[in-house]
Design a protein around this motif. Structure first.
Motif, mmCIF file in Angstrom:
data_model
loop_
_atom_site.group_PDB
_atom_site.id
_atom_site.type_symbol
_atom_site.label_atom_id
_atom_site.label_comp_id
_atom_site.label_asym_id
_atom_site.label_seq_id
_atom_site.Cartn_x
_atom_site.Cartn_y
_atom_site.Cartn_z
ATOM 1 N N HIS A 104 7.781 44.220 -24.406
ATOM 2 C CA HIS A 104 8.574 44.841 -23.351
ATOM 3 C C HIS A 104 9.793 45.549 -23.925
ATOM 4 O O HIS A 104 10.140 45.390 -25.096
ATOM 5 N N THR A 125 3.548 49.037 -25.471
ATOM 6 C CA THR A 125 4.958 48.917 -25.122
ATOM 7 C C THR A 125 5.355 49.945 -24.074
ATOM 8 O O THR A 125 4.776 51.032 -23.999
ATOM 9 N N ASN A 126 6.334 49.564 -23.263
ATOM 10 C CA ASN A 126 6.950 50.503 -22.324
ATOM 11 C C ASN A 126 8.349 50.888 -22.790
ATOM 12 O O ASN A 126 9.100 51.510 -22.044
ATOM 13 N N SER A 127 8.698 50.495 -24.017
ATOM 14 C CA SER A 127 10.034 50.746 -24.560
ATOM 15 C C SER A 127 10.091 52.117 -25.218
ATOM 16 O O SER A 127 9.378 52.370 -26.199
ATOM 17 N N HIS A 157 7.846 53.771 -16.982
ATOM 18 C CA HIS A 157 7.229 52.959 -15.935
ATOM 19 C C HIS A 157 6.685 53.845 -14.828
ATOM 20 O O HIS A 157 7.264 54.876 -14.498
ATOM 21 N N LEU A 172 8.791 39.353 -23.892
ATOM 22 C CA LEU A 172 9.839 40.004 -23.117
ATOM 23 C C LEU A 172 11.174 39.324 -23.375
ATOM 24 O O LEU A 172 11.224 38.162 -23.797
ATOM 25 N N SER A 192 8.743 46.022 -13.653
ATOM 26 C CA SER A 192 7.883 46.192 -14.828
ATOM 27 C C SER A 192 7.475 44.847 -15.413
ATOM 28 O O SER A 192 6.342 44.678 -15.879
ATOM 29 N N ILE A 193 8.392 43.858 -15.405
ATOM 30 C CA ILE A 193 8.050 42.525 -15.911
ATOM 31 C C ILE A 193 6.956 41.898 -15.066
ATOM 32 O O ILE A 193 5.993 41.324 -15.588
ATOM 33 N N LEU A 196 3.575 43.712 -15.852
ATOM 34 C CA LEU A 196 3.024 43.424 -17.175
ATOM 35 C C LEU A 196 2.639 41.959 -17.340
ATOM 36 O O LEU A 196 1.739 41.629 -18.116
#
Length: 260
Positions: A104, A125-127, A157, A172, A192-193, A196
């Motif tokens: 995350h 990853t969404n980072s 996102h 995360l 988002s958490i 995911l």
């Protein structure tokens, strides 16, 4: 609107949220970016909020009922760096060659991604910062989240697209951690958490021990969903018992000076 009126509106906005960008304030107030920056400078000088990269952030003490606000990513990444690196190194030992993992957004997770950059794994990853780093320096198989780029808190996102990935572990961070679970102030991070967390067999939280003293306004995940917490040796006995009683496995990362 007068200058005092604009500044009062900005301060009022920060009572209900942790951060406002220059661009957002431009649109909300109908003024130029230069005017917004001057207002931010004066609010910062008056001690009513903090000037940060890209906008303005609520003071940590400005929250109601002891609720802390999230720091912007660029500011948070410079806090407790040694502890975050040790936590990331310990978390990296939980990943085996051939694994598929989700990492995350967030500063501690960024350090984990750096540790995994050359591993024979599949990483989602969404980072935004981590994706950029792995693009330039990594050799692992990389999948990047689809959707809109949110420069603060630095994640990608989509409200409509399903996550096209399933992993053995979801790593995360957390703004805060308590008996309620993983705590965040930013609504986008909460969403988002949650999304995911449905795409992995095990959830692993990476959080230095100071996070146990921070209470954020939203519960992103209850403790019952967390498999493992990786933290530092500053964790109190009382907090360790609380986590273990909730079924969370606690792993203490060795300090930088510990003998391996």
């Amino acid at each position: 609107m007068s200058e005092p009126g604009r500044q009062r509106q900005i301060v009022e906005l920060l009572r209900d949220r942790p951060f406002a960008s220059v661009r957002e304030l431009q649109e909300r107030l109908g003024v130029s970016a230069a005017t917004v920056r001057r207002d931010i400078d004066k609010i910062d000088e008056a001690g009513e909020a903090r000037k940060v990269y890209g906008g303005i952030s609520a003071l940590d003490g400005a929250a109601h009922a002891g609720v802390a606000y999230a720091r912007p990513y660029d500011e948070n990444r410079d806090l407790a760096v040694d502890a975050k690196r040790q936590i990331a190194a310990a978390a990296a030992t939980m990943v085996r060659d051939g694994d598929a993992v989700i990492v995350h957004g967030g500063s501690t997770c960024f350090h984990l991604g750096v540790k995994l950059a050359d591993r024979n794994i599949r990483l989602f990853t969404n980072s935004m910062p981590l994706a950029a780093y792995l693009s330039d320096h990594g050799h692992c198989s990389l999948t990047i989240a689809g959707g809109d780029l949110h420069r603060e808190p630095g994640i990608i996102h989509s409200l409509t697209q399903a996550v096209p990935f399933y992993a053995s572990k979801f790593f995360l961070g957390a703004q805060g951690l308590g008996h309620e679970g993983v705590l965040e102030s930013h609504p986008l991070l909460v969403r988002s958490i949650v999304d995911l967390s449905l795409c992995a067999d095990q959830i692993v939280v990476l959080a230095d021990s100071r996070k146990l003293s921070i209470h954020a306004r939203n519960v992103a995940l209850p403790l019952s969903r967390i498999g493992t917490l990786v933290t530092d040796d500053g964790l109190s006995d009382a907090d360790a018992r609380m986590l273990e009683d909730a079924g969370v496995t606690v792993r203490i990362a060795p300090s930088a000076g510990a003998v391996q």
